[in-house]
Scaffold this active site. Structure first.
Site, PDB file in Angstrom:
ATOM      1  N   THR A   1      -5.737   7.586   7.203  1.00  0.00           N
ATOM      2  CA  THR A   1      -5.891   6.144   5.641  1.00  0.00           C
ATOM      3  C   THR A   1      -7.451   5.875   5.148  1.00  0.00           C
ATOM      4  O   THR A   1      -7.901   4.891   6.238  1.00  0.00           O
ATOM      5  CB  THR A   1      -4.464   5.774   5.747  1.00  0.00           C
ATOM      6  OG1 THR A   1      -4.971   4.669   6.620  1.00  0.00           O
ATOM      7  CG2 THR A   1      -3.352   6.398   6.055  1.00  0.00           C
ATOM      8  N   GLY A   2      -7.538   5.642   4.049  1.00  0.00           N
ATOM      9  CA  GLY A   2      -8.744   4.802   4.063  1.00  0.00           C
ATOM     10  C   GLY A   2      -9.884   5.536   4.238  1.00  0.00           C
ATOM     11  O   GLY A   2     -11.095   5.311   4.243  1.00  0.00           O
TER      12      GLY A   2
ATOM     13  N   ILE B   1     -14.958   2.662   7.474  1.00  0.00           N
ATOM     14  CA  ILE B   1     -15.500   3.623   8.491  1.00  0.00           C
ATOM     15  C   ILE B   1     -14.050   4.733   9.116  1.00  0.00           C
ATOM     16  O   ILE B   1     -14.802   5.893   9.459  1.00  0.00           O
ATOM     17  CB  ILE B   1     -14.187   2.110   9.942  1.00  0.00           C
ATOM     18  CG1 ILE B   1     -15.643   1.001  10.037  1.00  0.00           C
ATOM     19  CG2 ILE B   1     -13.879   3.055  10.926  1.00  0.00           C
ATOM     20  CD1 ILE B   1     -14.861   0.262  10.741  1.00  0.00           C
TER      21      ILE B   1
ATOM     22  N   SER C   1      -8.749  -5.168  14.774  1.00  0.00           N
ATOM     23  CA  SER C   1     -10.186  -5.657  14.598  1.00  0.00           C
ATOM     24  C   SER C   1     -10.592  -6.865  15.633  1.00  0.00           C
ATOM     25  O   SER C   1      -9.227  -7.672  16.121  1.00  0.00           O
ATOM     26  CB  SER C   1     -10.028  -6.475  12.931  1.00  0.00           C
ATOM     27  OG  SER C   1     -10.855  -7.248  12.934  1.00  0.00           O
TER      28      SER C   1
ATOM     29  N   TYR D   1      -6.100 -12.109   7.308  1.00  0.00           N
ATOM     30  CA  TYR D   1      -6.342 -10.647   7.578  1.00  0.00           C
ATOM     31  C   TYR D   1      -6.093 -10.508   9.604  1.00  0.00           C
ATOM     32  O   TYR D   1      -5.776  -9.607  10.025  1.00  0.00           O
ATOM     33  CB  TYR D   1      -7.894 -10.574   7.392  1.00  0.00           C
ATOM     34  CG  TYR D   1      -8.299  -9.026   8.530  1.00  0.00           C
ATOM     35  CD1 TYR D   1      -8.099  -7.797   7.580  1.00  0.00           C
ATOM     36  CD2 TYR D   1      -9.224  -9.720   9.086  1.00  0.00           C
ATOM     37  CE1 TYR D   1      -8.907  -7.434   8.291  1.00  0.00           C
ATOM     38  CE2 TYR D   1      -9.870  -8.476   9.843  1.00  0.00           C
ATOM     39  CZ  TYR D   1      -9.892  -7.436   8.918  1.00  0.00           C
ATOM     40  OH  TYR D   1     -10.182  -6.232   9.302  1.00  0.00           O
TER      41      TYR D   1
END
Ligand code: NAP
Length: 254
Positions: free
Chosen positions: A12-13, A18, A138, A151
């Site tokens: 996904t993305g 990345i 992250s 985030y």
């Protein structure tokens, strides 16, 4: 011989950053890769770069369950199940606590938390024995960077999903792990810091600061994260379960 010959993967993305580097790497390792993202034009560029025989685009939003259904319908139609899921799509914004709105909360958590959850839940019926699910968290989840609270909280949720889901799915022979990249030079980082205005502009200054936050004194390249994902996607990581792999140039390590 690739590490992932005859495997089917979802990223996904996968149109930029990345995700794009990982889609390319998984394809290089022999996988047939489905990529998703909202912008069809970026997906088309990715297909052109990687090769239409190895990558299939399915445009969609991971926070829209009907779009996820269309993605997995395409995977199902290929008829070989699914061996690798890289739940990578996410959004980020810089908002200090006193300025966070309900809309900010809804947006970040819809995409990063809810989107990741349903990306994996909806993959479950297709997962083959020995499948590998990799969640993109992250270093932000650990380091308390100012204005990054929403985030960071969303990525802490993603990291903890990897523990629970590893436990829940181990009986099916499915491994779940997380990765935690440090600062990586991608379009996402440029957009987060106000767009491309040259090295003297906001994004350039931010990149310099982020590079200085790592022990190596530089930002990562998307390909360096893709290499970690390829390892976790393959049987070479067969004893790795529920882990969180840092690829952060030492940012949070030393
Ligand atoms: N770069 C870093 O320093 C860094 C560090 C730690 C973690 N990460 C994580 O790495 C991942 C990739 O980020 P990146 O840096 O490569 O940024 P990027 O280039 O902006 O990639 C993010 C991708 O996700 C897609 N996306 C965003 N929202 C989506 C949605 N609602 N549905 C489907 N796709 C969506 C975007 O495509 P569309 O806009 O076309 O949908 C884009 O292709 C993210 O999870 C990010 O949090 C990045």
């Amino acid at each position: 011989m690739g590490k992932l010959d005859n495997k089917t993967a979802v990223v996904t993305g996968g149109g930029t950053g990345i995700g794009l580097a990982t889609a390319a790497r998984l394809a290089d390792e022999g996988a047939h890769v489905f990529i998703t993202g909202r912008r069809k034009a970026e997906l088309d560029k990715a297909v052109e770069a990687i090769g239409a025989a190895r990558v299939a685009p399915v445009a969609g939003d991971v926070s829209d369950l009907a779009d996820l259904d269309r993605l997995y319908d395409a995977v199902r139609a290929r008829g070989r199940g699914l061996d690798v899921v890289f739940a990578n799509a996410a959004t980020a914004s810089l908002v200090p606590l006193e300025q966070i709105t309900e809309e900010d909360v809804a947006h970040i958590f819809d995409v990063n938390v809810r989107g990741t959850l349903f990306t994996v839940q909806k993959a479950l019926p297709l997962l083959n024995d020995g499948a590998s699910v990799i969640l993109n968290a992250s270093t932000a989840a650990d380091n308390g960077a100012e204005a990054f609270g929403l985030y960071a909280a969303s990525k802490a949720a993603v990291r903890t999903f990897a523990r629970t889901w590893a436990n829940e799915l181990k009986g099916r022979g499915v491994r779940v792990n997380a990765i935690s990249p440090g600062p990586v030079n991608t379009p996402g980082i440029t957009n987060l810091f106000g767009g491309e205005e040259g090295e003297e502009g906001a994004a350039g200054a931010a990149r310099e600061k982020l590079a200085g936050d790592t022990a190596l004194g530089r930002m990562g390249r998307p390909e360096e994260i893709a290499a970690v994902v390829a390892f976790l996607a393959s049987d070479e990581s067969s004893f790795v379960l529920g882990a969180n792999f840092y690829a952060d140039g030492g940012e949070n390590q030393i």
